[in-house]
Structure formats: C-alpha cells, structure tokens
Scaffold this active site. Structure first.
Site, short mmCIF file in Angstrom:
data_model
loop_
_atom_site.label_atom_id
_atom_site.label_comp_id
_atom_site.label_asym_id
_atom_site.label_seq_id
_atom_site.Cartn_x
_atom_site.Cartn_y
_atom_site.Cartn_z
N HIS A 248 -17.95 -4.56 -2.14
CA HIS A 248 -18.02 -5.51 -3.26
C HIS A 248 -18.81 -4.94 -4.42
CE1 HIS A 248 -16.80 -9.56 -1.25
NE2 HIS A 248 -15.78 -8.85 -1.64
N ARG B 27 -3.19 -10.69 0.26
CA ARG B 27 -3.69 -10.52 1.63
C ARG B 27 -4.46 -11.78 2.03
NH1 ARG B 27 -5.11 -5.53 -1.05
NH2 ARG B 27 -3.89 -3.77 -0.27
N ARG C 187 1.43 -12.56 2.00
CA ARG C 187 1.59 -11.89 3.29
C ARG C 187 0.92 -12.72 4.37
NH1 ARG C 187 -0.92 -5.99 4.22
NH2 ARG C 187 -2.83 -7.20 4.45
N GLU D 190 6.48 -0.77 7.66
CA GLU D 190 5.29 0.07 7.82
C GLU D 190 5.26 0.75 9.19
OE1 GLU D 190 1.96 -2.53 7.11
OE2 GLU D 190 3.00 -4.24 7.96
N ASN E 157 0.54 2.80 3.62
CA ASN E 157 -0.69 3.18 4.32
C ASN E 157 -0.44 3.33 5.82
OD1 ASN E 157 -1.61 2.71 1.77
ND2 ASN E 157 -3.12 1.17 2.32
N ASP E 158 0.16 2.30 6.42
CA ASP E 158 0.46 2.36 7.85
C ASP E 158 1.67 3.23 8.14
OD1 ASP E 158 -1.62 1.00 9.03
OD2 ASP E 158 -0.69 -0.96 8.83
N ARG F 15 -5.92 7.26 9.47
CA ARG F 15 -6.28 7.54 8.08
C ARG F 15 -7.75 7.31 7.79
NH1 ARG F 15 -5.30 2.27 5.36
NH2 ARG F 15 -4.34 0.90 6.89
N CYS G 11 3.97 -1.58 -1.68
CA CYS G 11 2.65 -2.16 -1.95
C CYS G 11 1.51 -1.32 -1.38
CB CYS G 11 2.58 -3.58 -1.39
SG CYS G 11 2.86 -3.69 0.39
#
Length: 578
Positions: free
Chosen positions: A195, A301, A337, A438, A461-462, A472, A509
C-alpha cells in the site's frame, strides 16, 4: 564518481534533494510473565495503546486537505477499519489472559500468526496485504513502548525537499511526509504491490524500495533518487547533478505529452480501434481508472472483500459493494471476476474442514473451490446478478480447465436466475459470462470454451507460470519467466483465434498486457482488448496510436513460426523499432 545503489523502483520520477533519515527503533520483543492480579491492568494498557493508535490515525485523516483525492485518504480508512477488527484488537487480549504475558508479546504473537496466513497465499497482491497488518501493529506497538511518532500537526522545515531514508514507511507516515514537501523516499523493505508503494504512485512521489541503505550516507548529503530505474545515487559532482536535472525536465515534458492523450481515442494508424480497460482491486481504484479515461474495468478482483475479517461477506454486503463500483463508473462497463483464492490458510478460513495441500497453486483454488463450496459461490453469484441491474456488468470466472466446470458453473447461474425471477428480483437477463484462460489446457481447448461463453480473458501471469512450470514468486527460477516463450505465444494465439472463430471478444488482463515491450506483438496477434494497471493506460495508448498493424504482419509471422526464444527477442526488437 557518484556512489550508486540499486533497489526496486515502485513510483516513477527523479527526485534530487538532501538526505533525511527516519530511524525506527526495532526493539526486540520478549515474553514477560504477568502476575494474575496484574492481567487486567495489562489488558487495559493494550486497549489504551489501540485507542491511541485509532486517535492518531483519525487526527491524520482529519488533517488531510479537502482537495486530497479520496483514493489517498482511503489508505488511512483501511487501517482504521483494521483497528476495529477483533483479529488485532481482541485476540491479543485473549492471549494476555490465557498466557499471562505482556501486551507487547501478545501483539507480536498475533501479528506473527496473521503474517503466516498471508505468507501462504498464492496471489502476490494478497500476500502483500501482510504489510497493512505490520503497519497497524507497528503503530500500536510504538504506543505500548512509548516511542515518538510523526504527528498530524508536526511541522519540520528540514523535511521540505528531502529524500527520506527509512527501514519502512506506513501509508500514514507517507501522507504526512508528502504534506511536509519531501522530494522522494527510499525504504529497505516493501514491494511494488504494498500500500505504501501504491500510495507513492498515487501521490506521484518518486520512490525506491528494497534497497539496503548505506551508513555512509549522512543527513544533509545530496542524493538523487531515480524511481524509474530503482537507483539511489550520492551526488558528489556537478556533472551528475546536471545530468539528472536534465532528466527531470525530460520526464516532465514526457508527462505533459501523455496527459494530452487522455481524451484521444485509442486507435491504430490503420484505423483499428482498441479497447483499453483498467484492472482494479477496490472500489476506490475506479477514481484512478477514470482519471486516465479507461474504457471501463476489465478486471475487478473481488478477493479484497474477503480479506482481514473473520466472516464471509454476505450477499447484501457484496451486492452493495458491487453496486457502488457500478455507480462510480457512471455507465462504463465492469467485469467482475468471481472469487480467486488459493488453497491456503485464507481458503481454510472461508470453508469448513480445512486440509493442508502440498502445492496450493495446483490445488483447490478459484473456480475449483467455488464449485466445491457452492453455498459460498452462490452468495457471490446472486450478489453479482442483482448488481447487474444497476449498470453494464460482465461476470468472469477464473482458472477454468475443462468443459465440465463451465457447464456446472452455467447451470448454477441459471438456477440462481430462476430463483431471482421467481422472487421478482431484477437482474440483467443478458449478463455476459466469460472465463479466464490461464491454464494451458484451457488455451488448447479454447474453441470449446468459446462455444459456451460470451467472452474470454487471458490471464498471462498464471498461464506463463503453468506453461513453463515455474513459480513466478520464486527468485531462484524467475529468470525462466518469459512471456515471449514460443509455447506461451502459441497458447495466446490459439485463444485469440478461438474468440475470432466464434465471434466473441478476447481480452488480456495479465501483466503482459501492460508491458510496453509486448504491445505491438499482441496487436499484431489480433488482440484489441487490453486490461492493465491504470497507470499504464496512457503509455499503452501512445504505442497503439503510433502503430500500423498491417506493417507488423511480416515480423509477427516470423515470431509465431520461431521455436527460438533468442530469435523471438531479436524480432521483438525489430518490431518495437518500427
């Protein structure tokens, strides 16, 4: 010669200013036994420290100028909410009473227990939420130890124009330092998803994290902070200073050019329109997406709703949250999602009968968990369907691997629709339902997926980590993480082709969509829907508006027919120089 050290640049820009150290007393906490008749006094001492922390944050919140964007103040609100959470306020009290230990040890023990939960999470964004626990715990601990903290009304003229050097900074400290006029900051801990890092980007403060700060740097030394390249430089000669002053001017000029693109359409030189959507985690992120004129939200998300709490958000809470996001988008489309969480302690928290799995990334997660625990899934689906009556919404399901999962999911949605109709509850009858690609198996059978779904979204990513069999997040093997690997590109191409042959949209995405190195490659492969971090939108738009897809075709053919990663990299260089 200038002394240069490297870390991770998390907020772009160049800052030039004098060094100012903020020393944090990393006092080691030991367990101390408390006599029976002193336990309630110790409980009172802990509760007093929590009240002080709450008041300190409220003071900071109340002293933030009205002109400050809400997405900045929301970080303080998040920590205030955490100070109301029994996981941080009640659990230590129970430890004090049960173990007859000092408040500091009880707080540290609970912090360690919560940190262990976050460490086991597969999603990198959720893993970094451990930082929020640490920041709130730190403030309570400072009160217990009677350590001085930066106050809302404190003014220190020496901070103006300074580059802050610290072990760590909380969002509250970052906001206070920004109001003091600092030029930038460097911390030894933290990552790009923390954050504090996100806040630095929102406040446009150049920042570098994960850099071991040399003791040879003294307060008052002239420093250069390069947030783009993650560098901290001791400026000991005028030539270096002049070089970076020029770079500062160039960055400002570049920012002006990008700002000029906010209201221009995203369209290639040969007239092909491209949709640019934003990825968000929280309702507050919509403001940032709108600031960059995103075409909508391509990935919302929802995991954030389930974090830092002991209960599952009920249907009404989720409905209200999704409706609020829809309202803030003012007619722009929203892709929600469904819950994507791994088979880790957080998943255990959400469901009964937890069991430890050897490899959470390959275990009971995302749609697998949701189809196993349909009560949990149905609550979210009902909330999304009800919210769809409020504005344009699409529903997206992660980690689908076979047709059977799609059919189960679609049947569950149909059952819920029938219940809503029977109860005369409004929802969008034509709600688009899509799936994330993914898993290699999903890409290989994307044509079958496309026959059942309204859209596809590639989660790179996946997809990359599963295709190349690497974690990763494991520093030992990240060198193998290659978005342009021939196998990865073929899976992406299969998915895009499946969408075209079935006349449904395909978006991307994952992080690859927001990497300028691959923008032209993806355009040439036929991708016209990108969903990226809001801060990347204008940079991606600039490349799109300077690209002719027709002229890319010969190089794209060479890339897709190549079996060599090194050859592909050479072709990519050619592509990006065009």
């Amino acid at each position: 010669m200038s002394n240069k050290k490297s870390g991770h640049g998390v907020s772009p820009g160049i800052a030039i200013g004098h060094a100012w150290r903020i020393e944090h007393d990393l006092t080691e906490i030991f367990e101390v036994s408390i006599a029976q008749d002193q336990i309630e006094d110790e409980v009172s001492r802990f509760r007093r420290a929590v009240r002080m922390a709450r008041q300190q944050l409220r003071d900071i919140r109340n002293n933030i100028p009205d002109s400050t964007r809400a997405d900045v103040t929301d970080f303080i609100d998040t920590h205030l909410l955490m100070l109301e959470d029994s996981m941080l306020t009640s659990a230590p009290v129970e430890l004090i009473r049960d173990s007859q230990c000092n408040a500091e040890w009880a707080l540290k023990s609970q912090r360690d227990a919560l940190a262990a939960v976050f460490d086991q999470m597969d999603d990198p964004y959720l893993r970094t939420r451990k930082d929020d626990v640490d920041h709130v715990v730190k403030r309570i601990m400072q009160n217990l130890l009677k350590q001085e903290t930066l106050g809302a009304n404190d003014v220190n003229p020496q901070l103006k124009g300074a580059i802050i050097l610290a072990y760590d900074l909380t969002p509250a400290e970052t906001i206070l330092l920004q109001h003091q006029g600092i030029a930038g900051f460097v911390t030894e801990t933290g990552g790009p998803l923390s954050h504090t890092a996100i806040l630095a980007r929102n406040l446009e403060i150049p920042a570098v994290v994960g850099l071991a700060i040399s003791r040879s740097i003294h307060e008052g030394d002239m420093l250069i902070l390069d947030g783009d390249n993650g560098l901290l430089i001791q400026a000991d000669n005028q030539e270096t200073l002049d070089t970076y002053h020029r770079k500062q001017r160039d960055i400002e000029h570049r920012r002006t050019i990008l700002d000029g693109l906010k209201n221009t359409p995203s369209i290639t030189l040969d007239g092909i329109p491209v949709h640019l959507y934003a990825n968000i985690e929280r309702r507050e992120d919509v403001r940032i997406a709108r600031r960059y004129n995103a075409d909508g939200i391509g990935l919302y998300r929802t995991e954030f709703l389930f974090m830092n709490r002991q209960d599952i958000p009920d249907e009404q809470e989720q409905y209200q949250e999704y409706s609020a996001v829809i309202k803030s988008l003012q007619g722009l489309p929203l892709t929600i999602r469904t819950l994507d969480i791994g088979a880790d302690k957080c998943a255990d928290f959400l469901v009964s009968s937890p069991r430890k799995q050897i490899n959470p990334a390959l275990g009971l997660r995302a749609v697998r968990l949701c189809l196993k625990y349909t009560d949990l899934f149905s609550i979210q689906l009902r909330a999304i369907l009800r919210a769809s009556a409020k504005g344009p919404v699409r529903l997206m399901v992660p980690m689908l691997s076979n047709e059977s999962e799609i059919l189960q999911m679609l049947q569950l949605i149909e059952n819920i629709k029938a219940e809503l109709r029977a109860n005369h509850i409004e929802f969008d009858e034509s709600l688009a339902i899509g799936g994330m690609i993914e898993i290699p198996a999903a890409a290989l059978t994307a044509t079958s997926f496309a026959r059942h779904l309204d859209f596809l979204s590639i989660g790179t990513n996946d997809l990359i980590q599963y295709t190349l069999a690497i974690d990763r997040l494991d520093d030992e093997v990240t060198y193998l993480y290659d978005p342009a690997h021939p196998a990865v590109l073929r899976l992406i191409q299969m998915t895009i082709s499946a969408g075209k042959s079935n006349d449904i949209p395909v978006s991307m995405c994952g992080e690859m969509a927001g990497d300028l190195k691959y923008t032209r490659l993806l355009l040439g492969m036929g991708l016209t829907d990108f969903s990226v971090s809001p801060s990347a939108l204008l940079k991606i738009k600039e490349v799109i508006n300077q690209t002719s897809i027709e002229k890319l075709d010969p190089v794209i053919r060479n890339i897709l027919s190549s079996d060599s990663s090194s050859e592909i990299q050479q072709h990519l260089d050619t592509l990006n120089k065009a």
